[in-house]
Design a protein around this motif. Structure first.
Motif, mmCIF file in Angstrom:
data_model
loop_
_atom_site.group_PDB
_atom_site.id
_atom_site.type_symbol
_atom_site.label_atom_id
_atom_site.label_comp_id
_atom_site.label_asym_id
_atom_site.label_seq_id
_atom_site.Cartn_x
_atom_site.Cartn_y
_atom_site.Cartn_z
ATOM 1 N N ARG A 28 27.041 -3.545 -19.542
ATOM 2 C CA ARG A 28 27.577 -2.258 -19.050
ATOM 3 C C ARG A 28 27.233 -1.125 -20.016
ATOM 4 O O ARG A 28 26.889 -0.017 -19.590
ATOM 5 C CB ARG A 28 29.094 -2.342 -18.863
ATOM 6 C CG ARG A 28 29.523 -3.145 -17.663
ATOM 7 C CD ARG A 28 31.001 -2.987 -17.338
ATOM 8 N NE ARG A 28 31.898 -3.345 -18.424
ATOM 9 C CZ ARG A 28 32.336 -4.577 -18.671
ATOM 10 N NH1 ARG A 28 31.928 -5.584 -17.929
ATOM 11 N NH2 ARG A 28 33.172 -4.799 -19.674
ATOM 12 N N ASN A 29 27.290 -1.404 -21.300
ATOM 13 C CA ASN A 29 27.005 -0.364 -22.288
ATOM 14 C C ASN A 29 25.517 -0.107 -22.451
ATOM 15 O O ASN A 29 25.120 1.013 -22.768
ATOM 16 C CB ASN A 29 27.701 -0.698 -23.606
ATOM 17 C CG ASN A 29 29.177 -0.397 -23.516
ATOM 18 O OD1 ASN A 29 29.571 0.761 -23.506
ATOM 19 N ND2 ASN A 29 29.993 -1.431 -23.378
ATOM 20 N N TYR A 30 24.674 -1.106 -22.205
ATOM 21 C CA TYR A 30 23.233 -0.852 -22.136
ATOM 22 C C TYR A 30 22.938 0.051 -20.937
ATOM 23 O O TYR A 30 22.178 1.018 -21.053
ATOM 24 C CB TYR A 30 22.439 -2.161 -22.001
ATOM 25 C CG TYR A 30 22.134 -2.824 -23.313
ATOM 26 C CD1 TYR A 30 21.150 -2.326 -24.154
ATOM 27 C CD2 TYR A 30 22.836 -3.955 -23.723
ATOM 28 C CE1 TYR A 30 20.855 -2.941 -25.360
ATOM 29 C CE2 TYR A 30 22.557 -4.570 -24.925
ATOM 30 C CZ TYR A 30 21.569 -4.061 -25.737
ATOM 31 O OH TYR A 30 21.286 -4.662 -26.938
ATOM 32 N N ALA A 31 23.544 -0.250 -19.802
ATOM 33 C CA ALA A 31 23.318 0.547 -18.593
ATOM 34 C C ALA A 31 23.779 1.992 -18.782
ATOM 35 O O ALA A 31 23.172 2.916 -18.236
ATOM 36 C CB ALA A 31 24.041 -0.087 -17.403
ATOM 37 N N ALA A 32 24.822 2.191 -19.577
ATOM 38 C CA ALA A 32 25.339 3.536 -19.841
ATOM 39 C C ALA A 32 24.538 4.261 -20.919
ATOM 40 O O ALA A 32 24.797 5.440 -21.193
ATOM 41 C CB ALA A 32 26.812 3.458 -20.264
ATOM 42 N N GLY A 33 23.554 3.574 -21.524
ATOM 43 C CA GLY A 33 22.717 4.198 -22.541
ATOM 44 C C GLY A 33 23.329 4.219 -23.930
ATOM 45 O O GLY A 33 22.784 4.855 -24.830
ATOM 46 N N ARG A 34 24.431 3.518 -24.131
ATOM 47 C CA ARG A 34 25.097 3.517 -25.437
ATOM 48 C C ARG A 34 24.477 2.543 -26.435
ATOM 49 O O ARG A 34 24.479 2.802 -27.620
ATOM 50 C CB ARG A 34 26.570 3.153 -25.274
ATOM 51 C CG ARG A 34 27.386 4.194 -24.589
ATOM 52 C CD ARG A 34 28.860 3.771 -24.550
ATOM 53 N NE ARG A 34 29.580 4.597 -23.618
ATOM 54 C CZ ARG A 34 29.926 4.224 -22.388
ATOM 55 N NH1 ARG A 34 29.649 3.012 -21.955
ATOM 56 N NH2 ARG A 34 30.565 5.060 -21.604
ATOM 57 N N PHE A 35 24.013 1.395 -25.936
ATOM 58 C CA PHE A 35 23.495 0.355 -26.818
ATOM 59 C C PHE A 35 21.978 0.309 -26.702
ATOM 60 O O PHE A 35 21.414 0.423 -25.608
ATOM 61 C CB PHE A 35 24.089 -0.999 -26.485
ATOM 62 C CG PHE A 35 25.576 -1.105 -26.750
ATOM 63 C CD1 PHE A 35 26.270 -0.138 -27.450
ATOM 64 C CD2 PHE A 35 26.279 -2.193 -26.298
ATOM 65 C CE1 PHE A 35 27.629 -0.243 -27.696
ATOM 66 C CE2 PHE A 35 27.646 -2.327 -26.538
ATOM 67 C CZ PHE A 35 28.315 -1.345 -27.240
ATOM 68 N N LEU A 36 21.315 0.147 -27.848
ATOM 69 C CA LEU A 36 19.854 0.130 -27.901
ATOM 70 C C LEU A 36 19.295 -1.245 -28.235
ATOM 71 O O LEU A 36 18.186 -1.576 -27.841
ATOM 72 C CB LEU A 36 19.375 1.144 -28.936
ATOM 73 C CG LEU A 36 19.869 2.570 -28.711
ATOM 74 C CD1 LEU A 36 19.544 3.433 -29.904
ATOM 75 C CD2 LEU A 36 19.259 3.134 -27.443
ATOM 76 N N ALA A 37 20.043 -2.037 -28.996
ATOM 77 C CA ALA A 37 19.639 -3.390 -29.364
ATOM 78 C C ALA A 37 20.885 -4.127 -29.824
ATOM 79 O O ALA A 37 21.837 -3.515 -30.318
ATOM 80 C CB ALA A 37 18.592 -3.372 -30.475
ATOM 81 N N SER A 38 20.871 -5.443 -29.662
ATOM 82 C CA SER A 38 21.991 -6.247 -30.134
ATOM 83 C C SER A 38 21.529 -7.689 -30.287
ATOM 84 O O SER A 38 20.506 -8.081 -29.729
ATOM 85 C CB SER A 38 23.182 -6.169 -29.168
ATOM 86 O OG SER A 38 22.829 -6.675 -27.895
ATOM 87 N N GLY A 39 22.304 -8.456 -31.038
ATOM 88 C CA GLY A 39 21.987 -9.866 -31.187
ATOM 89 C C GLY A 39 22.856 -10.537 -32.229
ATOM 90 O O GLY A 39 23.656 -9.893 -32.908
#
Length: 98
Positions: A28-39
Motif C-alpha cells: 500500500r505504501n509503495y502504491a502511495a509513493g512513500r516507499f522506494l525500497a525495502s528488505g
C-alpha cells in the motif's frame, strides 16, 4: 528522505505470523509513493525501508500502522538525510541545497 531500520524484538515465529499483513502494508505504501525500497537485514534481525515523506511526523504516522508496530515485534530507528548525490538511476531523488 528517510532510512527506517527495524530490529525484531520478538522471536521470528511471531514476526512470520504477521508477515503477510506486513507485506500488504508495504505494498500500500509503495502504491502511495512513500516507499522506494525495502528488505530484510542480513542476518535476519530486522528490516530496512527507504522512504520519503513530507515530515518525520508524517512518516511516524505511516509506520504506526505497520502490523509489526501494532503487535510490538519490532523497534524502529529513523535516519533522515538529504540525497545530494545519486546514481543516474536515482537522479529523481536528488535534492539541491540552496
Amino acid at each position: 528522505m528517510f532510512i527506517v531500520t527495524m530490529t525484531y524484538t520478538a522471536p521470528l515465529e511471531q514476526v512470520d505470523a504477521l508477515l503477510a499483513e506486513h507485506v500488504a502494508w508495504l505494498e500500500r505504501n509503495y502504491a502511495a509513493g512513500r516507499f522506494l525500497a525495502s528488505g530484510r537485514q542480513v542476518p535476519r534481525v530486522g528490516g530496512v525501508i527507504l522512504a520519503r515523506a513530507e515530515s518525520r511526523e508524517e512518516l511516524l504516522a505511516v509506520l504506526a500502522e505497520d502490523p509489526f508496530q501494532k503487535a510490538g515485534v519490532a523497534q524502529l530507528q529513523l535516519t533522515e538525510f538529504l540525497p545530494t548525490m545519486t546514481s543516474p538511476e536515482l537522479e529523481s531523488l536528488r535534492v539541491t541545497l540552496g
